[in-house]
Design an enzyme around this catalytic site. Sequence first.
Site, PDB file in Angstrom:
ATOM      1  N   CYS A 119      45.387  75.292  62.066  1.00  0.00           N
ATOM      2  CA  CYS A 119      44.947  75.228  63.472  1.00  0.00           C
ATOM      3  C   CYS A 119      44.174  76.433  63.984  1.00  0.00           C
ATOM      4  O   CYS A 119      43.009  76.331  64.363  1.00  0.00           O
ATOM      5  CB  CYS A 119      46.156  74.994  64.372  1.00  0.00           C
ATOM      6  N   HIS A 145      46.117  77.784  71.261  1.00  0.00           N
ATOM      7  CA  HIS A 145      46.563  78.293  69.957  1.00  0.00           C
ATOM      8  C   HIS A 145      45.706  79.446  69.429  1.00  0.00           C
ATOM      9  O   HIS A 145      45.472  79.561  68.227  1.00  0.00           O
ATOM     10  CB  HIS A 145      46.621  77.164  68.919  1.00  0.00           C
TER      11      HIS A 145
END
Length: 592
Positions: A115, A171
């Site tokens: 990610c 993130h």
Amino acid sequence: MALPPCAHWICSVKMTVVGVLAGFSVVSLMTFGYLSLDSLKNSSLEGKDAPGRIQSGEEPQQTQPNPQPHIIFILADDQGFRDIGYHGSEIRTPTLDKLAAEGVKLENYYVQPICSPSRSQFITGKYQIHTGLQHSIIRPSQPNCLPLDNATLPQKLKEVGYSTHMVGKWHLGFYRKECMPTQRGFDTFFGSLLGSGDYYTHYKCDSPGVCGYDLYENDDAAWNHDNGVYSTQMYTQRVQAILAAHDPRKPIFLYIAYQAVHSPLQAPGKYFENFRSIININRRRYAAMLSCLDEAISNVTLALKMYGYYNNSIIIYSSDNGGQPMAGGSNWPLRGSKGTYWEGGIRAIGFVHSPLLKNPGFVCRELLHITDWYPTLVTLAEGQIDENTQLDGYDIWETISEGKRSPRVDILHNIDPIYIKARNGSWAAGFGIWNTAIQSAIRVNHWKLLTGNQGYSEWVPPQSFSNMGPNRWHSERVSWTGGKTVWLFNITADPYERIDLSNKYPDVVKQLLRRLSQFNKTAVPVRYPPKDPKSNPQLNGGVWGPWYKEDENKKKSKTSKMGQKEKKAKAKKKANRKKGQSSNCTSRFTDA
């Protein structure tokens, strides 16, 4: 017209949107669920003409053409290469299939295997080795974030007049306020800061006892949205509200980073109805999540059309990494999974849909990478990239829009100097050029080289998804005998990485190892600090959020040093003044 199937209407009271857009804030719009076609046609603009809005019974109003296109970048999470209809999936994705068919499918397009790296490369246009994020992801309790000295894509777009909005998963770190999305170029942010969490409660535990709420409205916890709305639907509602409130004559950048289809595997019950034939429960849940995501994108596209953005818009769709077979994803027939540099971890679903494409409806097989979006979009927006900014991405718009050759001939997938788990790796195995214990991967033209321990490296066919355990999935288990730490593949001829050519072409291996070594000379130190106990949400009102505060002693030391500097500067100025007065007096008397 019937409500979109992915919508949740909380209030049953019939009302037009007359009062909604005029009398309510963008936030209050969200409580009404998805904006259906009927609600859009009966919008508040019946009484007044507003730019780009439609009136009852009319076609969408056309806005004056703006040379700067609206940019909508949609990033799905953990969607496997096969998990889209046009790649042969049993999971139906009619919206994605249609948008891709009418646009340009990117069939040689690469991202990162996890990610944070993919998101960092998208937003900076730089490889991981140039931002210090070479190793793993940014974890919730780490005092780490995207380096503050990197100019981000939304910052560059703001410079040329774009309104910038992010909805979804960040993130990229949040340990200090300067790391938050609103400090990195976004006018507004609505979404989560962490890598995963519950789709309904927006709650996340990093370890036992280290748990907290993770949903933000700009820089504050969005407690008023903790009402059990499924995140895919909630994020789509926010996108619709943003489009409803914005003037389509002014350029907008929308970064929509959906949480789906990342674990935990959760979806509204009605989406399971079409997938009862899928035996494996994880695959069935995953299919339901993807079905809802497909429908959400349909609603986003509808809103773009209804509010007058579509004709001057560029819609980009991408997955952030490969699928995780243990969590329902499928990368078949590619090798490996999320978290690996095998093709199954890094070769992504991607397409561009736009009325601005000069040659729509074709398949682009040119080499492309997620870093390429940064220079491409800044250029399309008529922005400027500073000469001293060392980007790793290329402007690929002519490749996508006109079918021209890609300017890219290689991709550094990564060099991770911390991940050295290949016990048999050595400088000798790397011909004295490279230590093959280091996990790395590089692509140059048709050739791909991997070194180190590359992790899960099997092929999981679609028919393997049953309730039997992974040991019964298939017979293509890979043996690691011999301690192999170097692989070479011709990806054009062998996209499934079944024929290792490292022994057959040692000279090619050496060339690619030298290229790795050259890249490594430009790498910055890895940023991967240990966990900070002060990050615990229980110390921050039960919310994940910025926790870093400078040590008081450091502050005093800084203040003291600054005070001393200021005193010296004042003394210097005073001395200079006296000198100046003295010389002035002398000159006056002399002139006299």
